[in-house]
Design an enzyme around this catalytic site. Structure first.
Site, PDB file in Angstrom:
ATOM      1  N   GLY A 112      23.404   5.323  58.213  1.00  0.00           N
ATOM      2  CA  GLY A 112      21.982   5.032  58.214  1.00  0.00           C
ATOM      3  C   GLY A 112      21.654   3.571  58.327  1.00  0.00           C
ATOM      4  N   CYS A 113      22.534   2.748  58.919  1.00  0.00           N
ATOM      5  CA  CYS A 113      22.263   1.321  58.995  1.00  0.00           C
ATOM      6  C   CYS A 113      21.026   1.099  59.840  1.00  0.00           C
ATOM      7  CB  CYS A 113      23.462   0.602  59.597  1.00  0.00           C
ATOM      8  SG  CYS A 113      23.290  -1.158  59.650  1.00  0.00           S
ATOM      9  N   GLY A 114      20.062   0.356  59.318  1.00  0.00           N
ATOM     10  CA  GLY A 114      18.782   0.245  59.995  1.00  0.00           C
ATOM     11  C   GLY A 114      18.638  -0.936  60.916  1.00  0.00           C
TER      12      GLY A 114
END
Length: 277
Positions: A112-114
């Site tokens: 889920g790295c944004g």
């Protein structure tokens, strides 16, 4: 087809004593898979995500990252399974193919790295579009009812108790879409993709997320166009400032006993009647 969760054995420790876990010592845990998003034959991003609702993920990620402006700009999508993960192979319309060639962004990030992998601070801090949401209001009671209704619709979380959800609610239709993922950003991307494929504008409803709110969650919500975002955990200070500038009503720390409104509270009113679930 890669399963969304697996059943594994485990031993449970409770009250300083070892004993077999519930359900014959087994527990459901979510799968996470390397998902590579490719455009016109070139790799653009690698994300760790839950291997479900991947069509929604492809469309939502592409929209939220500004690679396309409409889901129709993706001319073709193929989902290809490899030994190492899954490829979302997309081909863009001619106009967007040219724009993509001008970009040099490549991402390789954890679950889920944004914002990892952006080339510059200006990319990370790009201004969010303003969301008008003119006339949209909801009541505290409606917010609490939606929060209460969401858990029973989170099928993967019911199996694992370990994933995030993002949902969209409208006054006239209730909860119209809910997507889950091990990553909170991914869940919101999947929701945005689902709404785009449904042809549903976000301007007449609210986004609900089972997580904290960081700046990229606000940025993604502005692309969806939702005038209200409700989060179960706290926001960051930058998320609050971004929501204020974008015209979004940010409701957070939403629990069984209430919630807190951080920006544009005018959209939260008492005694607003509408369908919930």
């Amino acid at each position: 087809m890669v399963p969304s969760f697996s059943i594994v054995p485990r031993k449970s420790w409770r009250a300083e004593a070892a004993r077999p876990g519930m359900t014959n010592g087994m527990r459901g845990i979510p799968e996470e898979t390397a998902i590579v998003l490719t455009y016109n034959g070139g790799s653009h991003a690698v994300m760790m995500a839950s291997p479900q609702d991947l069509t929604d993920f492809a469309y939502g990620f592409s929209l939220h990252e500004g690679i396309v402006t409409r889901h129709e700009d993706i001319a073709k999508l193929d989902i290809v399974e490899h030994a190492e993960g899954i490829e979302l192979r997309m081909w863009l319309s001619e106009d967007h193919s040219q724009k993509l060639n001008e970009r040099r962004r490549h991402i390789a990030g954890p679950t889920g790295c944004g914002l990892c992998g952006l080339e510059s601070l200006s990319d990370a801090m790009r201004p969010a579009p303003f969301v008008s949401g003119s006339g949209f209001v909801m009541s505290p009671r409606q917010i609490m009812q939606v929060l209460s209704a969401m858990p029973r619709l989170q099928n993967l979380n019911l199996q694992t108790r370990a994933v995030h959800a993002a949902a969209f609610w409208e006054p006239s239709a209730g909860l119209v879409a809910l997507r889950e993922d091990v990553g909170r950003h991914n869940a919101l991307d999947k929701l945005g993709g689902a709404l785009a494929r449904m042809g549903r504008s976000g301007s007449g409803g609210a986004v609900f997320v089972t997580s904290r709110v960081s700046v990229e969650m606000i940025q993604k919500s502005t692309v969806i166009g939702a005038p209200v975002i409700v989060a179960m955990s706290a926001p960051t200070a930058l998320a609050v400032r971004t929501a204020e500038a974008a015209g979004i009503t940010l409701v957070a720390v939403a629990r069984d006993d209430g919630f807190e409104v951080f920006t544009h509270p005018v959209r939260i009113e008492e005694d607003v009647a509408a369908h919930v679930a």
